[in-house]
Write a protein that holds these residues in place. Sequence first.
Motif, PDB file in Angstrom:
ATOM      1  N   THR A  78       0.843  -1.192   0.000  1.00 50.50           N
ATOM      2  CA  THR A  78       0.000   0.000   0.000  1.00 50.50           C
ATOM      3  C   THR A  78       0.881   1.245   0.000  1.00 50.50           C
ATOM      4  O   THR A  78       2.097   1.174   0.262  1.00 50.50           O
ATOM      5  CB  THR A  78      -0.898   0.028   1.238  1.00 50.50           C
ATOM      6  N   SER A  79       0.300   2.389  -0.276  1.00 55.72           N
ATOM      7  CA  SER A  79       1.067   3.646  -0.253  1.00 55.72           C
ATOM      8  C   SER A  79       1.626   3.911   1.139  1.00 55.72           C
ATOM      9  O   SER A  79       2.738   4.445   1.285  1.00 55.72           O
ATOM     10  CB  SER A  79       0.189   4.807  -0.708  1.00 55.72           C
ATOM     11  N   THR A  80       0.879   3.521   2.170  1.00 50.40           N
ATOM     12  CA  THR A  80       1.358   3.706   3.548  1.00 50.40           C
ATOM     13  C   THR A  80       2.577   2.826   3.814  1.00 50.40           C
ATOM     14  O   THR A  80       3.561   3.274   4.437  1.00 50.40           O
ATOM     15  CB  THR A  80       0.234   3.367   4.544  1.00 50.40           C
ATOM     16  N   GLU A  81       2.546   1.588   3.350  1.00 47.77           N
ATOM     17  CA  GLU A  81       3.673   0.679   3.560  1.00 47.77           C
ATOM     18  C   GLU A  81       4.898   1.135   2.777  1.00 47.77           C
ATOM     19  O   GLU A  81       6.028   1.036   3.273  1.00 47.77           O
ATOM     20  CB  GLU A  81       3.264  -0.734   3.146  1.00 47.77           C
ATOM     21  N   ALA A  83       5.649   4.232   2.028  1.00 52.92           N
ATOM     22  CA  ALA A  83       6.187   5.384   2.752  1.00 52.92           C
ATOM     23  C   ALA A  83       6.943   4.935   3.996  1.00 52.92           C
ATOM     24  O   ALA A  83       7.991   5.509   4.349  1.00 52.92           O
ATOM     25  CB  ALA A  83       5.049   6.334   3.134  1.00 52.92           C
ATOM     26  N   GLU A  84       6.445   3.909   4.671  1.00 55.16           N
ATOM     27  CA  GLU A  84       7.098   3.404   5.879  1.00 55.16           C
ATOM     28  C   GLU A  84       8.478   2.832   5.547  1.00 55.16           C
ATOM     29  O   GLU A  84       9.444   3.054   6.301  1.00 55.16           O
ATOM     30  CB  GLU A  84       6.216   2.333   6.512  1.00 55.16           C
ATOM     31  N   GLN A 111       4.008  -1.069  10.813  1.00 51.57           N
ATOM     32  CA  GLN A 111       2.798  -1.544  10.151  1.00 51.57           C
ATOM     33  C   GLN A 111       3.081  -2.739   9.241  1.00 51.57           C
ATOM     34  O   GLN A 111       2.354  -3.727   9.262  1.00 51.57           O
ATOM     35  CB  GLN A 111       2.165  -0.402   9.341  1.00 51.57           C
ATOM     36  N   LEU A 112       4.122  -2.654   8.423  1.00 55.34           N
ATOM     37  CA  LEU A 112       4.432  -3.728   7.495  1.00 55.34           C
ATOM     38  C   LEU A 112       5.107  -4.908   8.185  1.00 55.34           C
ATOM     39  O   LEU A 112       4.986  -6.051   7.727  1.00 55.34           O
ATOM     40  CB  LEU A 112       5.346  -3.202   6.370  1.00 55.34           C
TER      41      LEU A 112
END
Length: 418
Positions: A78-81, A83-84, A111-112
């Motif tokens: 995902t875009s969040t992952e 970025a992380e 998160q990931l």
Amino acid sequence: MATTAVLPYELYTDAPGTLFMKREWEEANAAHPHHFDFGDVPEGWPKRLTGPLVWDGKDLNAHRNYTLIAEKYIHVLTSTEIAEIGAAAKSFQRLLLPLSAIKQSNFPLPQLGPTLRGIAKNLYQGTGLNLLRGFPIQKYDKEEQIIIFLGINAWVADTRLDQGIGRGICHIKSINHIDPSQRGKIFVSAQNNDAQMYHSDAGSEIVGLIALNVPSSGGESTVASSWQVYNHLAEYRPDILRLLAGKNFRWTANGIPEDGVRLIHWLNEQMYVNFATRTFIGYAEAPDRDTKYPPLTLEEREALGGWQWIAEQYCLETALQAGDIEWVNNLHHQHARRGYIDDTSNPRHLLRIWSRDSEYAPELPLDIKNKFDAMFRNTPGFYPLDEIEEDTRRKETGIFTASCKQKTAAERVQTDFP
């Protein structure tokens, strides 16, 4: 661009006249009388293996977007992952530590991370194969790409293993275009664009690959469940299994271990594989087999051919995309590669890592354990930024060139296999 077309895989063999292409295997198999008794599976082995490690690539392919055996083969970031991951890489860079220091604690992925730990479990206790997709790896420079690969991998397998000459990372990139006088000899398929036959890497419980750049055409990654291959051979050609499991047919990697390793193993209700053909036939610019072993018999050639082409029958083929990370359980599955055409101005380029995870690592068959213990005595500290830096170290050490044949067994502990 390359000037020759890619040879169809069914016509490929690492050693023409010795190892069978598909037609040659089929002819040898068909030459046996229709009602010939091939006997039984090796003594003490089951007639059929069961569980998530048994799969047909066609089924995995059909379920790429669905849940299969409670796990997804492909996880799309995902875009969040994404970025992380980028933030974790920057965080590590600020520490000013060497690449060898990368681990979970200094590459934070809150998160990931749990998803990656699920992948680790699946690699050891599930299907033994996973793909992480969607990371924009080409936005980063050479060192950042290695940091990101090592950081993500640290969550999947916490111990990096030595790939020879102290390497914690290996560049899978053809050096065919370099003047032979300016480089080491090519004798691993990591260094050319030929197809590969199915094989285990010499070391490692988990093999990880990240695609930095893909070829103009070809180069697909293929993985086969060795447990599925076993089931097919147990039904139709158990004599091949007896030969591969026997004491008389063993392989080494640069002479380690000296007495060799059986090709397939049965321990604690698990089948293990650890073999490739290079010991017996050589490869590319170093075509000489290990002279400790006699030339392959027809029976041995047929056994290797049967294993190869049954693996191909059940394989999963994946055209890797830039940024993909593929993990394969090297103890239970084998992998191969299609030949490919490269644009030398924008060539195919993968990074490889060998690793194990301390939470899930199993008890190993004794001769595999002995080989791994001999190979992995030292923690890898060499992380070449490109294939040129890597090849320079090869030439300096004399390892991975024809000169390795003159070294003693102790000097040849470091090894490599594609």
